[in-house]
Design a protein around this motif. Structure first.
Motif, PDB file in Angstrom:
ATOM      1  N   LEU A   1     -52.342 -62.240 -52.384  1.00 25.92           N
ATOM      2  CA  LEU A   1     -51.690 -63.231 -53.237  1.00 25.92           C
ATOM      3  C   LEU A   1     -52.757 -64.216 -53.675  1.00 25.92           C
ATOM      4  O   LEU A   1     -53.529 -64.704 -52.841  1.00 25.92           O
ATOM      5  CB  LEU A   1     -50.587 -63.988 -52.478  1.00 25.92           C
TER       6      LEU A   1
ATOM      7  N   THR B   1     -43.669 -68.201 -52.712  1.00 24.76           N
ATOM      8  CA  THR B   1     -44.205 -67.567 -53.906  1.00 24.76           C
ATOM      9  C   THR B   1     -43.045 -67.251 -54.832  1.00 24.76           C
ATOM     10  O   THR B   1     -41.896 -67.149 -54.382  1.00 24.76           O
ATOM     11  CB  THR B   1     -44.987 -66.278 -53.555  1.00 24.76           C
TER      12      THR B   1
ATOM     13  N   GLU C   1     -50.598 -68.481 -56.742  1.00 19.95           N
ATOM     14  CA  GLU C   1     -49.284 -67.857 -56.644  1.00 19.95           C
ATOM     15  C   GLU C   1     -48.455 -68.380 -55.487  1.00 19.95           C
ATOM     16  O   GLU C   1     -47.318 -67.957 -55.298  1.00 19.95           O
ATOM     17  CB  GLU C   1     -49.429 -66.341 -56.466  1.00 19.95           C
TER      18      GLU C   1
END
Length: 195
Positions: free
Chosen positions: A153, A167, A157
């Motif tokens: 990630l 997220t 994010e």
């Protein structure tokens, strides 16, 4: 006393092993070493009463190791965690960005847009130049590491907050991300497929 020590020794050793192996945080790991110490003392009693010199000597050594573990996890590491917590609390009250301790990323739950836990943070990769976090490695699926899938990630994010991160991805969008090979994480966020 000997009969009691014979029961306490294996029980304390098994409970302490679970407490330390679970890695549920500084305090639980530290108390695991306290329980290990109780088990070592009980094994020393059993060894002395039964004339098992090897059992007595090995557990005397393990008792020393356990005391070091207590000092490390309930003394030294607990002080570090208290300092990090104080910095987090004070930064939240100040007119500055809220801080969090990087050591707390491992095991942190990752919640999707709907609030459901969709993954667990494994680690964060930071750039040597400037120290910015490049990407976060998360684990989804599997049990105890068996069958898990690793994904990246991007730092942009996620939103960090007390007790976890969120997220905008959901479980299905995360699962469609490219999997990271367990021993070969990418050198950049772009190579990991995240921005």
């Amino acid at each position: 006393m000997f009969a009691l020590a014979g029961w306490i020794a294996p029980a304390a050793t098994m409970i302490a092993a679970i407490m330390t192996a679970a890695n549920l945080g500084t305090r639980i790991t530290g108390w695991g070493f306290v329980v290990f110490s109780v088990g070592a003392v009980a094994w020393i009693i059993v060894g002395a009463q039964t004339g098992q010199q090897n059992l007595l000597l090995s557990n005397a050594f393990l008792l020393v190791v356990d005391v070091v573990g207590v000092w490390r996890w309930l003394g030294r590491k607990a002080r570090y965690d208290a300092g990090a917590t104080a910095a987090t609390v004070q930064s939240a009250k100040a007119a500055a960005p809220t801080l969090f301790a990087l050591t707390k990323i491992e095991g942190m739950p990752v919640r999707g847009a709907d609030g459901e836990v969709i993954a667990t943070a494994v680690d964060a990769m930071a750039a040597c130049d400037g120290g910015g976090i490049s990407y976060i490695v998360v684990s989804e699926g599997g049990v105890g590491g068996v069958g898990e899938r690793l994904h990246a990630l991007g730092w942009g994010e996620v939103t960090m907050h007390e007790g976890g991160m969120t997220t905008q991805l959901d479980r299905y969008r995360l699962a469609r991300r490219p999997e990271l090979a367990p021993g070969e994480w990418p050198p950049t966020a772009a190579a990991a497929g995240v921005a």
